[in-house]
Design a protein around this motif. Structure first.
Motif, PDB file in Angstrom:
ATOM      1  N   GLU A 175       0.837  -1.210   0.000  1.00  7.58           N
ATOM      2  CA  GLU A 175       0.000   0.000   0.000  1.00  7.58           C
ATOM      3  C   GLU A 175       0.871   1.258   0.000  1.00  7.58           C
ATOM      4  O   GLU A 175       0.596   2.210  -0.730  1.00  7.58           O
ATOM      5  CB  GLU A 175      -0.906  -0.021   1.233  1.00  7.58           C
ATOM      6  N   ARG A 176       1.915   1.229   0.833  1.00  8.23           N
ATOM      7  CA  ARG A 176       2.742   2.441   0.997  1.00  8.23           C
ATOM      8  C   ARG A 176       3.563   2.764  -0.249  1.00  8.23           C
ATOM      9  O   ARG A 176       3.649   3.938  -0.660  1.00  8.23           O
ATOM     10  CB  ARG A 176       3.671   2.265   2.205  1.00  8.23           C
ATOM     11  N   PRO A 225      -3.373   9.454   4.913  1.00  8.72           N
ATOM     12  CA  PRO A 225      -2.627   8.316   4.340  1.00  8.72           C
ATOM     13  C   PRO A 225      -2.271   7.245   5.367  1.00  8.72           C
ATOM     14  O   PRO A 225      -2.313   6.050   5.069  1.00  8.72           O
ATOM     15  CB  PRO A 225      -1.365   8.983   3.766  1.00  8.72           C
ATOM     16  N   SER A 240      -8.728  15.510   7.337  1.00 10.20           N
ATOM     17  CA  SER A 240      -7.339  15.942   7.186  1.00 10.20           C
ATOM     18  C   SER A 240      -7.143  17.345   7.741  1.00 10.20           C
ATOM     19  O   SER A 240      -6.104  17.647   8.345  1.00 10.20           O
ATOM     20  CB  SER A 240      -6.944  15.896   5.705  1.00 10.20           C
ATOM     21  N   ARG A 245      -2.856   5.880  -6.823  1.00 13.86           N
ATOM     22  CA  ARG A 245      -4.160   6.415  -6.421  1.00 13.86           C
ATOM     23  C   ARG A 245      -4.408   7.727  -7.152  1.00 13.86           C
ATOM     24  O   ARG A 245      -3.545   8.574  -7.284  1.00 13.86           O
ATOM     25  CB  ARG A 245      -4.217   6.651  -4.921  1.00 13.86           C
ATOM     26  N   ARG A 288      -0.240   3.487  -3.280  1.00 14.40           N
ATOM     27  CA  ARG A 288      -0.364   4.929  -3.045  1.00 14.40           C
ATOM     28  C   ARG A 288       0.125   5.739  -4.247  1.00 14.40           C
ATOM     29  O   ARG A 288      -0.308   6.863  -4.484  1.00 14.40           O
ATOM     30  CB  ARG A 288       0.417   5.330  -1.782  1.00 14.40           C
ATOM     31  N   ASN A 312      -3.720  12.292  10.003  1.00 15.42           N
ATOM     32  CA  ASN A 312      -2.943  11.823   8.856  1.00 15.42           C
ATOM     33  C   ASN A 312      -3.763  10.786   8.064  1.00 15.42           C
ATOM     34  O   ASN A 312      -3.798   9.611   8.414  1.00 15.42           O
ATOM     35  CB  ASN A 312      -1.631  11.201   9.350  1.00 15.42           C
TER      36      ASN A 312
END
Length: 290
Positions: free
Chosen positions: A83-84, A190, A183, A91, A88, A188
């Motif tokens: 994901e990181r 993310p 946000s 996206r 990401r 955070n």
């Protein structure tokens, strides 16, 4: 109790156990889609990876319980890395980019397990505490399958409490509804989404460990259970946890009784059920998204 009634009940327990495994896999997939909008086609591959981790930890430590604790965490760690550093990055490019990327991840995982563990089926022994049968109301049940049912219900209760009764759950649900507002409050986003993805993969990891002693561990494991889990998600409704739970139980019972009474039709019963449901309600039993 007469033998026919005992057979019906025993098949029902087998169906419930398989339904709970399907639910664990499908619930992780549903959480990721419902809260992040990502249809993770690598989910079944992570489920298979956890089963291999289970085999490895049992081989190293001799303890199934250590594997039950460590394998899902190790799998979730790899999921968080994906994901990181991968998801990401794509996206905002649309769902097609995410689908292609997750298919690529599943192929990489499949190739990796063949390189590290080979293509042979690898057995994982049921721990001594869970072997044998237990007598309830004059009937004997496999202890391990009852354990799988209880474990899945426990995980469901923990996830429900986490999402609906804790501050973290409130933040996650608020981030899904209005990420910009959350946000602006200094949270955070993310990091929240990365945590959600990790939890979804952890659920698949729990299922991978649970199924390892029943089906053994082999490269086709993701295809065997993964397809059924995707059918559960679609039939229950994308993003619906309750829909996934109900449909997983139905599919588990269809599979168990189908093998017993309609062995030739058993493989297509759940697809027939899915076709009927989607013909009546295209978004699935509890689905809201078009």
């Amino acid at each position: 109790m007469d033998p026919k009634t005992a057979m019906y009940i025993a098949q029902g327990i087998h169906g419930l156990a398989y339904g709970m495994i399907l639910f664990l896999v499908a619930s992780g997939l549903n959480i990721i889609f419902g809260m992040m909008g990502i249809l993770n086609l690598a989910h079944a591959a992570f489920f298979m990876l956890s089963a291999y981790f289970c085999f490895q930890f049992v081989s190293l430590t001799g303890s199934f319980w250590a594997a039950l604790l460590l394998a899902p965490v190790a799998t979730a760690f790899f999921g968080i890395l994906v994901e990181r550093f991968l998801l990401r990055q794509v996206r905002g490019l649309g769902h097609m980019a995410e689908l292609i990327l997750t298919v690529g991840v599943s192929l990489v995982i499949l190739a990796a397990v063949k390189i590290f563990w080979g293509t042979e089926s690898l057995p994982v022994k049921i721990p001594p505490l869970l072997t044998g049968l237990v007598s309830i109301a004059g009937m004997d049940y496999p202890v391990y399958r009852l354990f799988v049912i209880g474990m899945a219900l426990t995980v469901l209760a923990i996830m429900s409490l986490l999402l609906y009764k804790t501050r973290l759950g409130k933040i996650v649900r608020a981030a899904v509804s209005d990420a910009g507002m959350v946000s602006a409050l200094g949270i955070n986003i993310p990091l929240v989404f990365m945590l959600v993805f990790g939890i979804g993969i952890w659920l698949a990891g729990i299922a991978g460990v649970a199924v390892a002693p029943i089906l053994t561990v082999f490269p086709g494991l993701s295809d065997q259970v993964g397809m059924d889990a995707f059918v559960v998600v679609v039939t229950g409704g994308l993003g619906s946890l309750s829909g996934a739970f109900i449909v997983a139980i139905i599919f588990g019972l269809l599979s168990s009784y189908g093998v017993q009474f309609f062995s030739q039709l058993a493989p297509v019963l759940m697809f027939l059920f899915m076709a009927i449901v989607l013909a009546i309600k295209p978004t699935g039993l509890f689905g809201e998204r078009e």
